[in-house]
Motif scaffolding. Structure first.
Motif, mmCIF file in Angstrom:
data_model
loop_
_atom_site.group_PDB
_atom_site.id
_atom_site.type_symbol
_atom_site.label_atom_id
_atom_site.label_comp_id
_atom_site.label_asym_id
_atom_site.label_seq_id
_atom_site.Cartn_x
_atom_site.Cartn_y
_atom_site.Cartn_z
ATOM 1 N N LYS A 300 0.844 -1.201 0.000
ATOM 2 C CA LYS A 300 0.000 0.000 0.000
ATOM 3 C C LYS A 300 0.877 1.248 0.000
ATOM 4 C CE LYS A 300 -2.822 3.307 1.695
ATOM 5 N NZ LYS A 300 -2.432 4.619 2.231
ATOM 6 N N SER A 301 1.927 1.239 0.802
ATOM 7 C CA SER A 301 2.850 2.373 0.866
ATOM 8 C C SER A 301 3.528 2.606 -0.487
ATOM 9 C CB SER A 301 3.903 2.124 1.950
ATOM 10 O OG SER A 301 4.859 3.157 1.966
ATOM 11 N N LEU A 302 3.950 1.523 -1.150
ATOM 12 C CA LEU A 302 4.577 1.666 -2.459
ATOM 13 C C LEU A 302 3.586 2.184 -3.496
ATOM 14 C CD1 LEU A 302 6.787 -1.562 -2.628
ATOM 15 C CD2 LEU A 302 7.500 0.766 -2.073
ATOM 16 N N GLY A 303 2.344 1.731 -3.419
ATOM 17 C CA GLY A 303 1.322 2.258 -4.314
ATOM 18 C C GLY A 303 1.113 3.748 -4.115
ATOM 19 N N ASP A 304 1.152 4.183 -2.855
ATOM 20 C CA ASP A 304 1.039 5.619 -2.553
ATOM 21 C C ASP A 304 2.186 6.409 -3.186
ATOM 22 O OD1 ASP A 304 -1.265 5.321 -1.059
ATOM 23 O OD2 ASP A 304 -0.211 5.184 0.859
ATOM 24 N N GLN A 305 3.347 5.763 -3.300
ATOM 25 C CA GLN A 305 4.523 6.429 -3.859
ATOM 26 C C GLN A 305 4.564 6.397 -5.385
ATOM 27 O OE1 GLN A 305 8.227 5.140 -1.832
ATOM 28 N NE2 GLN A 305 6.890 4.277 -0.259
ATOM 29 N N GLY A 306 3.563 5.795 -6.001
ATOM 30 C CA GLY A 306 3.492 5.782 -7.457
ATOM 31 C C GLY A 306 4.058 4.554 -8.124
ATOM 32 N N TYR A 307 4.435 3.543 -7.335
ATOM 33 C CA TYR A 307 4.920 2.299 -7.944
ATOM 34 C C TYR A 307 3.795 1.633 -8.737
ATOM 35 C CZ TYR A 307 9.264 2.038 -5.142
ATOM 36 O OH TYR A 307 10.497 2.256 -4.580
ATOM 37 N N GLN A 308 4.149 1.028 -9.890
ATOM 38 C CA GLN A 308 3.192 0.222 -10.639
ATOM 39 C C GLN A 308 3.158 -1.192 -10.050
ATOM 40 O OE1 GLN A 308 1.178 1.641 -13.087
ATOM 41 N NE2 GLN A 308 2.158 3.418 -12.108
ATOM 42 N N ALA A 309 2.153 -1.961 -10.463
ATOM 43 C CA ALA A 309 1.964 -3.286 -9.865
ATOM 44 C C ALA A 309 3.206 -4.162 -10.004
ATOM 45 C CB ALA A 309 0.752 -3.969 -10.493
ATOM 46 N N ILE A 310 3.796 -4.235 -11.208
ATOM 47 C CA ILE A 310 4.957 -5.102 -11.391
ATOM 48 C C ILE A 310 6.147 -4.585 -10.582
ATOM 49 C CG2 ILE A 310 5.756 -3.910 -13.480
ATOM 50 C CD1 ILE A 310 5.968 -7.707 -12.675
ATOM 51 N N GLU A 311 6.249 -3.280 -10.391
ATOM 52 C CA GLU A 311 7.335 -2.728 -9.573
ATOM 53 C C GLU A 311 7.151 -3.102 -8.105
ATOM 54 O OE1 GLU A 311 8.429 1.323 -12.076
ATOM 55 O OE2 GLU A 311 6.695 1.363 -10.730
ATOM 56 N N ILE A 312 5.903 -3.103 -7.642
ATOM 57 C CA ILE A 312 5.630 -3.531 -6.260
ATOM 58 C C ILE A 312 6.009 -4.996 -6.096
ATOM 59 C CG2 ILE A 312 3.793 -3.955 -4.574
ATOM 60 C CD1 ILE A 312 2.317 -1.508 -5.781
ATOM 61 N N LEU A 313 5.600 -5.822 -7.036
ATOM 62 C CA LEU A 313 5.885 -7.254 -6.941
ATOM 63 C C LEU A 313 7.384 -7.529 -6.984
ATOM 64 C CD1 LEU A 313 2.986 -8.359 -9.275
ATOM 65 C CD2 LEU A 313 3.179 -8.964 -6.853
ATOM 66 N N ARG A 314 8.110 -6.841 -7.865
ATOM 67 C CA ARG A 314 9.556 -7.066 -7.954
ATOM 68 C C ARG A 314 10.291 -6.513 -6.740
ATOM 69 N NH1 ARG A 314 10.237 -5.849 -14.490
ATOM 70 N NH2 ARG A 314 9.644 -7.959 -15.136
ATOM 71 N N TYR A 315 9.754 -5.500 -6.116
ATOM 72 C CA TYR A 315 10.354 -4.963 -4.890
ATOM 73 C C TYR A 315 10.447 -6.065 -3.832
ATOM 74 C CZ TYR A 315 10.956 -1.958 -0.762
ATOM 75 O OH TYR A 315 11.422 -1.372 0.390
#
Length: 422
Positions: A300-315
């Motif tokens: 949720k925090s990464l989404g708030d920062q503008g990460y896309q779905a694949i970027e969240i998953l790879r994080y």
């Protein structure tokens, strides 16, 4: 978990959430007109706040109901981020059903499908009680497993390719609980239910997508490896958070989650040179720590920062995680044409879609009948738009990927009714 008294809950609900209900017969996909639904606060069943009646499509208008402040669902909090409501549903010729604990989040639309059984001698009222959301209630943490399963060369071999099943069999308890009920659930409905139980619909769309992809990949790993069946069980997956995801019988889902599942449902997560979908495990990241897994609050925090779905998953899962598409979707009579159907489209796929829309309109009479001529004109566009309205899709009048598969799903459901009732 302590239940607040009704006065405190009303005072703590300054925001508004939306609710739309649909009522169908559980013996088929037939909408029930003139069903009466009394809505009250859970914990105070005498406090009726709304009484609504279903239309020809078995649906209600969209209602607005008090909900807690939006910020309660945006960060870990001891405050319950959703209001709980009870629905008492009655219709002539059907049993009366009560659903308690339905969740209403602020700035989100809750969708509650209600299935009524035809009335039988001696039957009166059935009750469904929805437990707390996994981010608010107390549930056992996931037991860690290897994300890639060894493939046995003996006995029952795993499936030869990744296929999206029409149904999964959900064991509503831990695997060894022989008293738990098994439910046949449409795959997409299962994913929508789990996502609505595991994350909040108020979160960023990219966060919802990342979590939905993780839930689907985990589920398709269970399907692909026939994990439980190879252990001697007759089900696909369980509702235990210790072993799988939380699935809750009878719960409402949320429109923002539903739309994303319809968009992504044939996808899963994969790694190079690994055939099976990855068993993508996760935890909340607050009450439970899970290194090398995705955390829900962290996503949720990464989404708030503008990460896309694949970027969240790879994080969380590493840079060699990819989004893949299943080779086959089970239970559909006609495959996706590969492009959207719109004004000016013509041919066999348009004709198939028109025939299916007309069959669906036999059960849903607000959907207008259209010419079956293989030409996508204004009449077809209007019927598609009404179909989208009835089934909770964006009302574009265009048969895109999500709309195509929803037409297939509902067509199969209503034609099975016709087969059962010649």
């Amino acid at each position: 978990m302590e239940i607040k008294n009704i006065t405190a809950m009303q005072q703590d609900a300054p925001d508004q959430g939306k609710l739309r209900l649909s009522v169908v017969s559980n013996t088929g996909y037939a909408p029930i007109q003139d069903a009466v639904i009394d809505i009250s606060y859970t914990g105070d069943p005498e406090s009726t706040v709304e009484e609504v009646t279903t239309d020809q499509n078995g649906q209600t208008e969209t209602l607005e109901l008090p909900a807690p402040p939006l910020e309660y669902s945006m960060a870990p909090s001891e405050n319950q981020p959703y209001s709980e409501y009870t629905f008492r549903v009655s219709a002539p010729g059907y049993e009366t059903l009560t659903i308690s604990g339905a969740e209403i989040l602020p700035d989100a639309t809750a969708l509650q499908e209600i299935r009524l059984r035809p009335l039988a001698p001696g039957e009166t009222i059935d009750n469904i009680v929805i437990p707390a959301h996994t981010l608010f209630g107390d549930y056992p943490p996931k037991i860690a497993e290897a994300e890639i399963k060894p493939v046995s060369q003996f006995g029952e071999i795993v499936l030869s390719r990744v296929v999206v099943p029409e149904f999964v069999v959900v064991h509503d308890g831990s695997p060894m609980d022989t008293t738990a009920t098994d439910y046949y659930v449409r795959y997409k409905d299962y994913i929508k239910n789990v996502a609505s139980s595991e994350i909040y619909a108020t979160w960023p769309a990219a966060t919802i997508r990342a979590n939905v992809l993780a839930i689907m990949s985990f589920t398709l790993n269970r399907v692909y490896t026939e994990w439980y069946r190879n252990k001697g069980f007759d089900f696909t997956i369980t509702s235990s958070t210790a072993f799988d995801h939380k699935w809750i019988y009878g719960r409402n889902i949320f429109e923002s989650i539903s739309v994303i599942v319809d968009e992504l449902f044939a996808n899963y997560l994969s790694r190079p040179n690994v055939k099976q979908p990855i068993l993508t495990q996760y935890c909340d990241g607050q009450r439970v720590s899970c290194p090398n897994w995705m955390t829900q609050w962290g996503s949720k925090s990464l989404g708030d920062q503008g990460y896309q779905a694949i970027e969240i998953l790879r994080y969380y899962y590493g840079d060699n995680m990819y989004i893949n598409t299943a080779e086959e979707v089970s239970g559909i009579p006609s495959s996706w044409p590969g492009y959207a159907l719109d004004i000016g489209s013509s041919g066999a796929k348009v004709l198939q879609m028109q025939e299916q829309i007309n069959a669906i309109s036999n059960n849903y009479p607000l959907i207008p009948k259209i010419a079956e001529d293989g030409i996508f004109g204004e009449g077809t566009q209007n019927a598609v738009r009404v179909f989208q309205s009835v089934f909770g899709l964006p009302q574009t009048g265009v048969v895109d990927y999500s709309t195509w598969f929803k037409i297939q799903e509902i067509y199969v459901a209503v034609t099975r009714i016709a087969e059962l009732n010649p």
